[in-house]
Motif scaffolding. Structure first.
Motif, PDB file in Angstrom:
ATOM      1  N   SER A  94       0.859  -1.177   0.000  1.00  0.00           N
ATOM      2  CA  SER A  94       0.000   0.000   0.000  1.00  0.00           C
ATOM      3  C   SER A  94       0.899   1.230   0.000  1.00  0.00           C
ATOM      4  CB  SER A  94      -0.933   0.007   1.212  1.00  0.00           C
ATOM      5  OG  SER A  94      -1.834   1.099   1.126  1.00  0.00           O
ATOM      6  N   ASP A  95       0.262   2.425   0.026  1.00  0.00           N
ATOM      7  CA  ASP A  95       1.054   3.654   0.096  1.00  0.00           C
ATOM      8  C   ASP A  95       1.226   4.142   1.531  1.00  0.00           C
ATOM      9  OD1 ASP A  95      -1.563   4.312   0.437  1.00  0.00           O
ATOM     10  OD2 ASP A  95      -1.545   6.069  -0.862  1.00  0.00           O
ATOM     11  N   GLU A  96       0.514   3.517   2.468  1.00  0.00           N
ATOM     12  CA  GLU A  96       0.641   3.816   3.888  1.00  0.00           C
ATOM     13  C   GLU A  96       0.728   2.492   4.648  1.00  0.00           C
ATOM     14  OE1 GLU A  96       0.960   6.753   5.253  1.00  0.00           O
ATOM     15  OE2 GLU A  96       0.551   8.010   3.496  1.00  0.00           O
ATOM     16  N   MET A  97       1.216   2.556   5.885  1.00  0.00           N
ATOM     17  CA  MET A  97       1.350   1.338   6.683  1.00  0.00           C
ATOM     18  C   MET A  97      -0.019   0.707   6.938  1.00  0.00           C
ATOM     19  SD  MET A  97       3.101   0.724  10.425  1.00  0.00           S
ATOM     20  CE  MET A  97       4.734   1.090   9.785  1.00  0.00           C
ATOM     21  N   ILE A  98      -0.080  -0.593   6.768  1.00  0.00           N
ATOM     22  CA  ILE A  98      -1.316  -1.335   7.007  1.00  0.00           C
ATOM     23  C   ILE A  98      -1.423  -1.633   8.497  1.00  0.00           C
ATOM     24  CG2 ILE A  98      -2.560  -3.467   6.490  1.00  0.00           C
ATOM     25  CD1 ILE A  98      -1.107  -3.474   3.776  1.00  0.00           C
ATOM     26  N   THR A  99      -2.574  -1.318   9.085  1.00  0.00           N
ATOM     27  CA  THR A  99      -2.756  -1.427  10.536  1.00  0.00           C
ATOM     28  C   THR A  99      -3.670  -2.576  10.949  1.00  0.00           C
ATOM     29  OG1 THR A  99      -4.555   0.178  10.423  1.00  0.00           O
ATOM     30  CG2 THR A  99      -2.335   1.031  10.864  1.00  0.00           C
ATOM     31  N   TYR A 156       4.696   1.285   1.250  1.00  0.00           N
ATOM     32  CA  TYR A 156       4.829   0.309   2.331  1.00  0.00           C
ATOM     33  C   TYR A 156       4.616  -1.093   1.768  1.00  0.00           C
ATOM     34  CZ  TYR A 156       3.621  -2.645   6.305  1.00  0.00           C
ATOM     35  OH  TYR A 156       3.587  -3.664   7.211  1.00  0.00           O
ATOM     36  N   ASP A 157       5.465  -2.015   2.179  1.00  0.00           N
ATOM     37  CA  ASP A 157       5.213  -3.420   1.845  1.00  0.00           C
ATOM     38  C   ASP A 157       5.811  -4.325   2.914  1.00  0.00           C
ATOM     39  OD1 ASP A 157       7.973  -4.374   0.991  1.00  0.00           O
ATOM     40  OD2 ASP A 157       7.669  -2.781  -0.482  1.00  0.00           O
ATOM     41  N   LYS A 158       5.117  -5.421   3.141  1.00  0.00           N
ATOM     42  CA  LYS A 158       5.587  -6.469   4.050  1.00  0.00           C
ATOM     43  C   LYS A 158       5.552  -7.779   3.287  1.00  0.00           C
ATOM     44  CE  LYS A 158       4.869  -8.618   8.585  1.00  0.00           C
ATOM     45  NZ  LYS A 158       6.218  -8.288   9.095  1.00  0.00           N
ATOM     46  N   SER A 159       6.646  -8.530   3.366  1.00  0.00           N
ATOM     47  CA  SER A 159       6.768  -9.751   2.571  1.00  0.00           C
ATOM     48  C   SER A 159       7.083 -10.946   3.450  1.00  0.00           C
ATOM     49  CB  SER A 159       7.874  -9.587   1.515  1.00  0.00           C
ATOM     50  OG  SER A 159       7.559  -8.561   0.600  1.00  0.00           O
ATOM     51  N   TRP A 160       6.608 -12.101   3.002  1.00  0.00           N
ATOM     52  CA  TRP A 160       6.933 -13.392   3.609  1.00  0.00           C
ATOM     53  C   TRP A 160       7.546 -14.267   2.517  1.00  0.00           C
ATOM     54  CZ3 TRP A 160       2.524 -10.618   4.366  1.00  0.00           C
ATOM     55  CH2 TRP A 160       2.184 -10.271   5.691  1.00  0.00           C
ATOM     56  N   ARG A 161       8.763 -14.698   2.740  1.00  0.00           N
ATOM     57  CA  ARG A 161       9.449 -15.573   1.781  1.00  0.00           C
ATOM     58  C   ARG A 161       9.202 -17.022   2.185  1.00  0.00           C
ATOM     59  NH1 ARG A 161      14.612 -17.999   0.605  1.00  0.00           N
ATOM     60  NH2 ARG A 161      15.299 -17.526  -1.528  1.00  0.00           N
ATOM     61  N   ILE A 162       8.551 -17.781   1.304  1.00  0.00           N
ATOM     62  CA  ILE A 162       8.155 -19.162   1.602  1.00  0.00           C
ATOM     63  C   ILE A 162       9.081 -20.127   0.858  1.00  0.00           C
ATOM     64  CG2 ILE A 162       6.270 -20.828   1.577  1.00  0.00           C
ATOM     65  CD1 ILE A 162       4.378 -18.407   1.131  1.00  0.00           C
ATOM     66  N   THR A 163       9.754 -20.985   1.608  1.00  0.00           N
ATOM     67  CA  THR A 163      10.581 -22.036   1.017  1.00  0.00           C
ATOM     68  C   THR A 163       9.885 -23.368   1.262  1.00  0.00           C
ATOM     69  OG1 THR A 163      12.595 -20.781   1.472  1.00  0.00           O
ATOM     70  CG2 THR A 163      12.850 -23.113   0.961  1.00  0.00           C
ATOM     71  N   LYS A 189     -10.918  -6.702   6.566  1.00  0.00           N
ATOM     72  CA  LYS A 189     -10.469  -5.777   5.536  1.00  0.00           C
ATOM     73  C   LYS A 189      -9.100  -5.197   5.879  1.00  0.00           C
ATOM     74  CE  LYS A 189     -11.849  -1.667   2.930  1.00  0.00           C
ATOM     75  NZ  LYS A 189     -12.888  -0.625   2.741  1.00  0.00           N
ATOM     76  N   LEU A 190      -8.219  -5.123   4.873  1.00  0.00           N
ATOM     77  CA  LEU A 190      -6.912  -4.508   5.060  1.00  0.00           C
ATOM     78  C   LEU A 190      -7.101  -3.004   5.242  1.00  0.00           C
ATOM     79  CD1 LEU A 190      -4.930  -6.460   2.308  1.00  0.00           C
ATOM     80  CD2 LEU A 190      -4.822  -6.834   4.776  1.00  0.00           C
ATOM     81  N   THR A 191      -6.643  -2.480   6.362  1.00  0.00           N
ATOM     82  CA  THR A 191      -6.922  -1.103   6.746  1.00  0.00           C
ATOM     83  C   THR A 191      -5.648  -0.265   6.752  1.00  0.00           C
ATOM     84  OG1 THR A 191      -8.731  -1.873   8.147  1.00  0.00           O
ATOM     85  CG2 THR A 191      -7.935   0.361   8.535  1.00  0.00           C
ATOM     86  N   VAL A 192      -5.743   0.941   6.189  1.00  0.00           N
ATOM     87  CA  VAL A 192      -4.655   1.916   6.210  1.00  0.00           C
ATOM     88  C   VAL A 192      -5.212   3.240   6.718  1.00  0.00           C
ATOM     89  CG1 VAL A 192      -3.306   0.811   4.394  1.00  0.00           C
ATOM     90  CG2 VAL A 192      -5.084   2.449   3.794  1.00  0.00           C
ATOM     91  N   SER A 193      -4.362   4.247   6.835  1.00  0.00           N
ATOM     92  CA  SER A 193      -4.805   5.540   7.348  1.00  0.00           C
ATOM     93  C   SER A 193      -5.689   6.249   6.321  1.00  0.00           C
ATOM     94  CB  SER A 193      -3.596   6.416   7.682  1.00  0.00           C
ATOM     95  OG  SER A 193      -2.983   6.882   6.490  1.00  0.00           O
ATOM     96  N   VAL A 194      -6.403   7.282   6.802  1.00  0.00           N
ATOM     97  CA  VAL A 194      -7.306   8.040   5.926  1.00  0.00           C
ATOM     98  C   VAL A 194      -6.535   8.817   4.865  1.00  0.00           C
ATOM     99  CG1 VAL A 194      -9.098   8.229   7.685  1.00  0.00           C
ATOM    100  CG2 VAL A 194      -7.293   9.961   7.579  1.00  0.00           C
ATOM    101  N   LEU A 195      -5.234   8.951   5.040  1.00  0.00           N
ATOM    102  CA  LEU A 195      -4.416   9.674   4.065  1.00  0.00           C
ATOM    103  C   LEU A 195      -4.093   8.835   2.833  1.00  0.00           C
ATOM    104  CD1 LEU A 195      -1.876  11.361   6.529  1.00  0.00           C
ATOM    105  CD2 LEU A 195      -3.945  12.362   5.529  1.00  0.00           C
ATOM    106  N   SER A 196      -4.369   7.541   2.904  1.00  0.00           N
ATOM    107  CA  SER A 196      -4.022   6.640   1.808  1.00  0.00           C
ATOM    108  C   SER A 196      -4.858   6.914   0.574  1.00  0.00           C
ATOM    109  CB  SER A 196      -4.219   5.192   2.240  1.00  0.00           C
ATOM    110  OG  SER A 196      -4.023   4.316   1.163  1.00  0.00           O
TER     111      SER A 196
END
Length: 290
Positions: A94-99, A156-163, A189-196
């Protein structure tokens, strides 16, 4: 089960002679007499290897180049093979941190199962929770999870590397992400700030595919000698291996300084044995009694 594959060490050799140069004469090295596997690593013992090859292993000689007596003179080796596992990366962006929010992952038409869906996965799941959610699936098996997070201005991005450690199929389908209003209405629902200004989304990319076992090393002790049969037994756990050398037991590996009077093979870490008698010592002449 997938079709079998044949693995050979880089010391594999045979000669071709007899009956019009049509008979293969293998150099018997006992390859495969001991096996051990852990995750994607396979160790193969060949207790008759290093047997005194009288030719070139990369050339098919038309005469006998085998060792004189491999079983009696071979020193032995252990060969290490590794199979690259399939790797996929799941990324929430997303463009803002997901909360807040959750999602699920799905595999289609894998190992005879038409549809296999994971447990719910939170937007900030730890590797252990993510691992548990995947391993509860019927077709996944054992996985290893690594996470990373990147926070920049308007990104903003968060990743999980699966082996996929226990999957040895030639092909592995790419996981399909499901989130609120994208195939999983029950997900939070994936939630971000109102600024997103960018709706959060999830992608899955495949970075590595499964590869067959390839030799990546060999092992042999520096003091190995003929007839040691190094590699006659193997145990492997993660990165630690115990290898048997069945005929080397007659060699002295331990010295007892309290019998010989020296410290060969030992180091002093305390005072318990100070002024203690040793073989040949004249206790009456020790300075401690003066």
């Amino acid at each position: 089960w997938d079709s079998y594959s044949i693995i050979k060490s880089n010391d594999f050799d045979f000669d071709v002679y007899g009956q019009g140069f049509s008979v293969k004469h293998m150099h018997r090295q006992g390859f495969g007499m001991a096996l051990a596997a852990s995750h994607r690593t396979l160790l193969v013992g060949a207790p008759y290897a290093d047997y005194g090859n009288r030719g070139n292993r990369n050339t098919r000689e038309t005469y006998d180049t085998n060792g004189i007596h491999n079983q009696g003179l071979g020193k032995g080796k252990v060969y290490s093979f590794f199979s690259q596992p399939a790797v996929q990366i799941v990324t929430v962006q997303s463009d803002e941190m997901i909360t807040a929010g959750s999602f699920r992952l799905k595999l289609n038409n894998h190992q005879g199962v038409e549809e296999d869906i994971s447990l719910y996965i939170d937007h900030d799941s730890t590797p252990d929770i993510f691992k548990r959610a995947l391993e509860e699936m019927a077709t996944v098996g054992e996985v290893n999870i690594e996470t990373s997070e990147r926070i920049e201005s308007h990104s903003y991005d968060k990743s999980w590397r699966i082996t996929f450690l226990s999957n040895f199929a030639d092909s592995h389908p790419t996981l399909t992400p499901l989130w609120h209003e994208h195939g999983c209405d029950e997900c939070e629902k994936l939630t971000v700030s109102v600024l997103s200004t960018l709706e959060p989304f999830i992608t899955v990319t495949s970075t590595h595919s499964h590869q067959p076992f390839i030799q990546d090393g060999e092992m042999q002790p520096i003091d190995v000698t003929s007839t040691d049969l190094f590699g006659s037994s193997i145990a492997l756990d993660g990165r630690q291996a115990i290898i048997g050398s069945m005929h080397s037991a007659a060699k002295t590996r331990t010295t007892w300084d309290f019998e010989t009077g020296g410290l060969q093979g030992w180091s002093i870490t305390g005072t318990a044995f100070e002024h203690q008698p040793t073989y040949g010592d004249n206790s009456n002449q020790r300075a401690v009694y003066e």
